[in-house]
Design a protein around this motif. Structure first.
Motif, PDB file in Angstrom:
ATOM      1  N   ASP A 293      -5.200   4.994 -11.124  1.00  0.00           N
ATOM      2  CA  ASP A 293      -5.360   5.300  -9.882  1.00  0.00           C
ATOM      3  C   ASP A 293      -4.850   6.775  -9.270  1.00  0.00           C
TER       4      ASP A 293
ATOM      5  N   ARG B  18     -11.608   2.775   0.074  1.00  0.00           N
ATOM      6  CA  ARG B  18     -12.518   1.554   0.587  1.00  0.00           C
ATOM      7  C   ARG B  18     -13.392   1.135   1.426  1.00  0.00           C
TER       8      ARG B  18
ATOM      9  N   LYS C 161      -4.463   5.303   0.450  1.00  0.00           N
ATOM     10  CA  LYS C 161      -4.003   4.286   0.415  1.00  0.00           C
ATOM     11  C   LYS C 161      -4.128   3.631  -0.852  1.00  0.00           C
TER      12      LYS C 161
ATOM     13  N   LYS D 249     -14.304   3.416  -4.194  1.00  0.00           N
ATOM     14  CA  LYS D 249     -13.812   2.048  -4.442  1.00  0.00           C
ATOM     15  C   LYS D 249     -12.381   3.107  -3.560  1.00  0.00           C
TER      16      LYS D 249
ATOM     17  N   GLU E 165       1.082  -0.625  -0.319  1.00  0.00           N
ATOM     18  CA  GLU E 165      -0.675  -0.194   0.289  1.00  0.00           C
ATOM     19  C   GLU E 165       1.084   0.823   0.154  1.00  0.00           C
TER      20      GLU E 165
ATOM     21  N   ASP F 152     -20.787  -0.190   5.322  1.00  0.00           N
ATOM     22  CA  ASP F 152     -19.307  -0.258   6.739  1.00  0.00           C
ATOM     23  C   ASP F 152     -19.472   0.735   7.646  1.00  0.00           C
TER      24      ASP F 152
ATOM     25  N   LYS G 197      -2.815   1.000  -4.073  1.00  0.00           N
ATOM     26  CA  LYS G 197      -2.171  -0.161  -3.988  1.00  0.00           C
ATOM     27  C   LYS G 197      -0.839  -0.064  -5.135  1.00  0.00           C
TER      28      LYS G 197
ATOM     29  N   ASN H 163     -17.348   0.810   1.639  1.00  0.00           N
ATOM     30  CA  ASN H 163     -18.683   0.335   0.807  1.00  0.00           C
ATOM     31  C   ASN H 163     -19.896   0.247   1.491  1.00  0.00           C
TER      32      ASN H 163
ATOM     33  N   LYS I 235     -12.575   4.718   8.540  1.00  0.00           N
ATOM     34  CA  LYS I 235     -13.358   3.241   8.116  1.00  0.00           C
ATOM     35  C   LYS I 235     -12.787   2.654   9.258  1.00  0.00           C
TER      36      LYS I 235
END
Length: 83
Positions: A29, A63, A12, A60, A5, A68, A14, A65, A83
């Motif tokens: 990204d 992260r 953050k 997305k 990450e 959450d 990938k 959803n 999160k």
């Protein structure tokens, strides 16, 4: 290089990290983050509350959803969701 990450503009993402410290990110990204940082998000009134809708690409990247649970805090004039 190994998968890792990598932080970019507060997100953050990938990416890949080399033992020497170099990092590589997916250009798509990076461009998406740049575009989203300048896209305003509107608050709208629903009953006695304000609702903020996150664009799908932003959700997305963060992260987040449906369903959450998010923690929030205020720092100056910023609303920060975690999160």
């Amino acid at each position: 290089m190994r998968e890792a990450e990598v932080e970019f503009a507060g997100f953050k993402l990938k990416g890949f990290k080399c033992g020497c410290g170099e990092t590589a990110l997916n250009p798509w990204d990076v461009e998406l983050v740049r575009q989203l940082k300048h896209e305003p998000i509107k608050a709208r009134k629903v009953a006695n509350s304000l609702v903020i809708t996150l664009p799908k690409p932003l959700a997305k990247l963060a992260r987040i959803n449906a369903g959450d649970k998010l923690r929030w805090r205020v720092s100056g004039n910023q609303l920060i969701l975690e999160k």
